[in-house]
Write a protein that holds these residues in place. Sequence first.
Motif, PDB file in Angstrom:
ATOM      1  N   LYS A  88       0.413  -6.188  -5.890  1.00  0.00           N
ATOM      2  CA  LYS A  88       1.781  -5.996  -5.363  1.00  0.00           C
ATOM      3  C   LYS A  88       1.887  -5.089  -4.081  1.00  0.00           C
ATOM      4  O   LYS A  88       2.754  -5.396  -3.506  1.00  0.00           O
ATOM      5  CB  LYS A  88       2.687  -5.425  -6.631  1.00  0.00           C
ATOM      6  N   LEU A  89       1.664  -4.069  -3.959  1.00  0.00           N
ATOM      7  CA  LEU A  89       1.692  -3.396  -2.747  1.00  0.00           C
ATOM      8  C   LEU A  89       1.299  -4.061  -1.543  1.00  0.00           C
ATOM      9  O   LEU A  89       0.459  -4.919  -1.223  1.00  0.00           O
ATOM     10  CB  LEU A  89       1.041  -2.375  -2.430  1.00  0.00           C
ATOM     11  N   ASP A  90       2.655  -3.997  -0.816  1.00  0.00           N
ATOM     12  CA  ASP A  90       2.410  -4.652   0.643  1.00  0.00           C
ATOM     13  C   ASP A  90       2.006  -4.359   1.910  1.00  0.00           C
ATOM     14  O   ASP A  90       2.640  -4.350   2.709  1.00  0.00           O
ATOM     15  CB  ASP A  90       3.797  -5.729   0.400  1.00  0.00           C
ATOM     16  N   ASN A  91       1.355  -2.555   1.963  1.00  0.00           N
ATOM     17  CA  ASN A  91       0.850  -2.227   3.147  1.00  0.00           C
ATOM     18  C   ASN A  91      -0.569  -1.377   2.673  1.00  0.00           C
ATOM     19  O   ASN A  91      -1.371  -2.018   1.991  1.00  0.00           O
ATOM     20  CB  ASN A  91       2.161  -0.627   2.742  1.00  0.00           C
ATOM     21  N   GLU A  92      -0.800  -0.923   3.918  1.00  0.00           N
ATOM     22  CA  GLU A  92      -2.273  -0.845   3.756  1.00  0.00           C
ATOM     23  C   GLU A  92      -2.604   0.515   2.550  1.00  0.00           C
ATOM     24  O   GLU A  92      -4.329   0.065   2.280  1.00  0.00           O
ATOM     25  CB  GLU A  92      -2.467   0.494   4.932  1.00  0.00           C
ATOM     26  N   TRP A  93      -2.243   0.724   1.664  1.00  0.00           N
ATOM     27  CA  TRP A  93      -2.865   1.227   0.668  1.00  0.00           C
ATOM     28  C   TRP A  93      -2.814   0.628  -0.626  1.00  0.00           C
ATOM     29  O   TRP A  93      -3.658   0.630  -1.166  1.00  0.00           O
ATOM     30  CB  TRP A  93      -1.326   2.500   0.153  1.00  0.00           C
ATOM     31  N   ALA A  94      -2.905  -0.855  -0.274  1.00  0.00           N
ATOM     32  CA  ALA A  94      -3.483  -1.423  -1.728  1.00  0.00           C
ATOM     33  C   ALA A  94      -4.615  -1.940  -1.405  1.00  0.00           C
ATOM     34  O   ALA A  94      -5.532  -1.699  -2.043  1.00  0.00           O
ATOM     35  CB  ALA A  94      -2.714  -3.179  -0.730  1.00  0.00           C
ATOM     36  N   TYR A  95      -5.902  -1.526  -0.094  1.00  0.00           N
ATOM     37  CA  TYR A  95      -6.909  -1.348  -0.259  1.00  0.00           C
ATOM     38  C   TYR A  95      -7.261  -0.407  -0.105  1.00  0.00           C
ATOM     39  O   TYR A  95      -8.870   0.141   0.038  1.00  0.00           O
ATOM     40  CB  TYR A  95      -7.246  -2.574   0.981  1.00  0.00           C
TER      41      TYR A  95
END
Length: 535
Positions: free
Chosen positions: A209-216
């Motif tokens: 559900k994260l939509d920023n760089e921390w998602a990966y």
Amino acid sequence: MGQPSRSENPSSGFAVNEVATFDDARNANSQEHELTLLQALRMYPRAVFWSLIMSTAVVMEGYDTKLIGTLFAQPAFQKAYGKQASTGSFQVSAPWQTGLSNGATGGQLIGLLMAGYLCERFGFRITMISGLSTVVALIFMTFFAANLVVLEIGQTLFGISLGMFQTLPVIYALEISPLSLRAYLTNYVNFCWAFGQILATGILRGVLKLDNEWAYRIPFAVQWTWPVILIPLLFFAPESPWWLVRRGRVQEAREVLHRLVSSQHVDFDFDKHVALMVVTTEHERTVNAETSYWACFQSANLRRTIIVIGIYCIQTLNGNPLRGYSTYFLEQAGFPTVQAFNLGIAGYGIALAGGFFSWVLLPLFGRRTIYLWSLVLMFVIMLLIGILGVPLAKTGNVSYSWAIGSLLLISSFLYNCSIGPLTNTLCAEIPSSILRSKSIALARWSYAISTIVAGVLTPYQLNPTAWNWSAKTGFFWAGGCLISIIFTFFLVPEPKDRTAAEMDLLFEKKVPARHFAKTQVDFSDAVYEQEIKTV
């Protein structure tokens, strides 16, 4: 009590004309066969502990294998590194998917060949610690990668370090444990690999559900966990006693056995068990004294090398690449992204259950029997997936997607209770003891090549901007299963309940693979006769 060796020099050989030594080896060989599973667990609890610790490093391989393939289905990763397709969604192109999937595998080709040399030169403990130490530094590249080029370089370099310790846990597990524990401990290596995959899928599901760089970036950062835990522990790990014998350090091998065997078993005869290692090693040296990679392709070792290479390549041929891309595959087969991730997690939960179930099968059936019939069942499953893919492509009916998803889950259970764990067991038991490290390194090297080929094909097979085969890809892997069945039937032997010396003699006598289980072997008499001729 006859002493196991007169010399600490590995090139000087063992006093093969010493009858007492062969009596010691014969007695130790008999004790290996008589030791039950429960007795072995009580006698070798420390060997079990250190084997489990060493095998935990394989979690990193399973994690990394699943990580990239699953990231291709993650919206944040797709948006950061992909391009917008005609459908409006972001996609990492098939060529880049191929490059990223094969980056780590390409690096492993170098790392595997290095490991085959380094572990025999410096030992398993030092080689493993060195590989884990370099991993710590290389994770920084993938964590901070600003574009696909940097990510590709990071994955490739990471693969070199990963290759350095891929084969070590299997060999280490076999060489520090008695006959009755070897299958269980080598099987556990595959359990760690499956755990790494479910961990990667679960973490990626958690950041979905994260939509920023921390998602990966968070999933990349998790890779730092294992070296930090394992390096301090492995510093205190005992070395393989078989490796010490191969280096001529017989007294140290005896001391390691003291560390591995429970102190409550005061009647354990360490000299006899070291004598078995020495006699087996020296017998193999009389057959072929070379220990280079080239020696793996000479005389009886050629057949053994072909078998282990084939077994490792079967991991690819039976459809593992399709399961590796399961989340992306299910997404292309019609599942929403969240459901595709959920089914991916369920698949690896089932894989862990399959790993435990493999331990139930081991005492009931032979390795060859389980391996062969599981390939037959996998052939049927892959064929059914391909058949269901035909009406799915025409109608898009969601019921076909659910049927395909269910078959994929069943294939995951089947693989992890049979083909997957038995690959490690068979490939550890089939090579000679003096060439085991190099034989398995060559087998894993060949497997890496097959993975690269599959890594090129699979994205094109599944990507909607490329071939777009979707579930019809099952037909392709059904063909791979058929090739695997034929290879196994004619070439893969039954090593269950055979010591290293007994396996040596079965191969030297050129016993057909189908007759290994029924052929009687008196290892000590045969070894003694051959050794006396060379003195």
